[in-house]
Design an enzyme around this catalytic site. Structure first.
Site, PDB file in Angstrom:
ATOM      1  N   GLU A 229      -7.185 -25.516 -12.737  1.00 20.57           N
ATOM      2  CA  GLU A 229      -7.958 -26.154 -11.673  1.00 20.57           C
ATOM      3  C   GLU A 229      -9.040 -25.239 -11.125  1.00 20.57           C
ATOM      4  O   GLU A 229      -9.007 -24.011 -11.304  1.00 20.57           O
ATOM      5  CB  GLU A 229      -7.046 -26.612 -10.536  1.00 20.57           C
ATOM      6  N   THR A 248       4.271 -31.320 -11.043  1.00 23.88           N
ATOM      7  CA  THR A 248       4.286 -30.835 -12.421  1.00 23.88           C
ATOM      8  C   THR A 248       5.446 -31.414 -13.209  1.00 23.88           C
ATOM      9  O   THR A 248       6.559 -31.554 -12.689  1.00 23.88           O
ATOM     10  CB  THR A 248       4.409 -29.291 -12.447  1.00 23.88           C
ATOM     11  N   TYR A 362      -2.988 -12.676 -10.143  1.00 21.54           N
ATOM     12  CA  TYR A 362      -2.258 -13.949 -10.210  1.00 21.54           C
ATOM     13  C   TYR A 362      -2.512 -14.775  -8.951  1.00 21.54           C
ATOM     14  O   TYR A 362      -2.344 -14.298  -7.832  1.00 21.54           O
ATOM     15  CB  TYR A 362      -0.750 -13.715 -10.366  1.00 21.54           C
ATOM     16  N   GLU A 408      12.942 -25.985  -9.808  1.00 20.98           N
ATOM     17  CA  GLU A 408      11.764 -25.148  -9.626  1.00 20.98           C
ATOM     18  C   GLU A 408      11.741 -24.011 -10.647  1.00 20.98           C
ATOM     19  O   GLU A 408      10.673 -23.638 -11.146  1.00 20.98           O
ATOM     20  CB  GLU A 408      11.708 -24.603  -8.199  1.00 20.98           C
ATOM     21  N   GLU A 411      10.448 -25.499 -13.738  1.00 22.41           N
ATOM     22  CA  GLU A 411       8.995 -25.689 -13.679  1.00 22.41           C
ATOM     23  C   GLU A 411       8.256 -24.406 -14.035  1.00 22.41           C
ATOM     24  O   GLU A 411       7.230 -24.439 -14.730  1.00 22.41           O
ATOM     25  CB  GLU A 411       8.570 -26.169 -12.290  1.00 22.41           C
TER      26      GLU A 411
END
Length: 427
Positions: A229, A248, A362, A408, A411
């Site tokens: 993005e 996601t 990051y 999570e 993910e």
């Protein structure tokens, strides 16, 4: 440039050429740019210093305070070139709310390149202050030999689960206590061998569908990634756009399973809530710097396929108000709400406690900024980082009410799989 040659391979060949110690590759839709060598440089450190140098002059160093975006703006205001483009990166800790830490870590590193190669519509355009270097680059662009690419050795993504699940459980507890609404908790994954970053870029980009991609080596620090993005895109007319992604599910596991996970993504209340609050936050941020009646949302909650994952995505845009600049837009939009949390200040404070180590690049941004105020800043996720022989990956997940530690963690594994299978060892 030879007809039919892959721009990705041309970028890799330039990076491997040995002509440029410092370089940045930046891909945006329809355009690939290679920025090589240092004609000018601006470095911002968390100890309160900003260093600038132009041409071959001695660098100047001064103290800075206040907004780091203002420090960069002032540094580039002293640029002696009438027209210039700068390329580089800013760390997560660049965020205004995090400046109280004042650690000595680097917050930003940008260069004005000596030589720039831009490929659009299969046409390469070379600009350089060094005629001999321009000739060497032109020769490389017509050379049919493909870049030297190593063989990937996939990195396992499932280590560190217990610690991460504990962090998620703590975040869920703090959300339940009303400390914040959402926080992105990430985990670092060391790579057990030195990495060929250029080969990893080519292998990974071939398998990914990013909003932006990048490859950089600045001051010996290397990174490459496939950004899902855009944090901030500002054009010459002052139109600013951001693209929050939140929510996601895995992607690339076959048509039937991908369709199933897409339906889950579009109907899961947790994912929908996570995305909706991110879009609302982006709107509120643009209201601070844009003419209010120009702020709008388009493509609300459409599904974006990004390598091994698919996300809910929207675009939020507006026209900068009189007197506002692209640096102001970056200041309100950074760090991305989808990489920090809601409210941002409280989420950033929580990240500092839960992760207990600086993020560095990051969830920061790789960006380009031009003399006319145009800016393009890509969110740094799905990336690999290398400093000397040390290399690592990192991924996070958005924690909200309803999050579970197991889901999570899964993910983060899905996101790491956008790059982990394509990591190439250095030989």
């Amino acid at each position: 440039m030879t007809a039919g040659v892959n721009p990705l391979h041309l970028m890799a060949r330039l990076a491997q050429s040995g002509l440029f110690d410092d370089h940045v590759v930046y891909e945006r839709p329809g355009t690939w740019t290679f920025a090589g060598g240092v004609l000018g440089e601006v470095v911002l450190d968390g100890d309160g210093t900003v260093r600038s140098r132009w041409n071959d002059e001695e660098p100047t160093e001064r103290r800075w305070s206040g907004r780091p975006s203002d420090a960069l703006d002032e540094a580039f205001a002293s640029c002696p070139f009438r027209e210039w483009n700068a390329y580089g990166w800013i760390a997560f800790e660049f965020a205004t709310a995090a400046q109280a830490t004042r650690n000595a870590a680097r917050l930003a590193h940008l260069i004005v390149p000596r030589t720039e190669v831009r490929i659009e519509a299969c046409q390469a355009h070379v600009t350089s202050v060094d005629a001999a270097e321009a000739d060497q680059v032109a020769h490389l662009l017509t050379e049919p030999t493909p870049p030297r690419l190593g063989t990937p050795v996939p990195v396992g993504v499932r280590s560190g689960g217990d610690r991460y699940r504990t962090q998620v459980a703590q975040a869920v507890s703090e959300i339940g206590a009303g400390q914040y609404q959402k926080v992105i908790v990430s985990r670092r994954l060391p790579i057990p061998y030195p990495v060929d970053v250029v080969s990893t870029y080519v292998r990974g980009r071939t398998a990914n569908t990013p909003a932006r991609s990048f490859l950089l080596n600045l001051g010996g620090f290397q990174a490459t990634g496939f950004s899902p993005e855009v944090v901030a895109c500002v054009d010459g007319t002052g139109t600013v756009m951001t693209q929050p992604l939140a929510g996601t599910r895995a992607f690339g596991r076959g048509a039937k399973e991908d369709a199933t996970t897409r339906r889950e993504l579009e109907t899961d209340p947790k994912e929908i809530f996570e995305h909706a609050v991110s879009v609302r936050t982006s709107q509120d941020e643009l209201y601070q710097v844009c003419e209010p009646d120009t702020v709008q949302v388009t493509g609300f909650m459409s599904v974006k396929e990004r390598g091994s994952v698919q996300h809910l995505g929207s675009s939020v845009s507006g026209l900068l108000a009189q007197g506002r600049t692209s640096w102001d837009a970056l200041d309100v939009l950074f760090p991305a709400v989808t990489a920090s949390g809601i409210p941002k200040a409280e989420a950033i404070e929580a990240i500092g406690r839960l992760e207990d180590e600086p993020r560095g690049l990051y969830s920061g941004a790789v960006l380009t900024i031009s003399h006319d105020g145009a800016m393009d800043a890509a969110l740094v996720l799905r990336a690999l980082y290398a400093d000397g022989d040390e290399a690592w990956l990192r991924a996070g997940a958005g924690i909200v009410t309803g999050s579970t530690p197991d889901r999570e963690f899964e993910e983060t594994c899905e996101k790491l799989s956008s790059i982990a299978p394509y990591v190439v060892p250095r030989t």
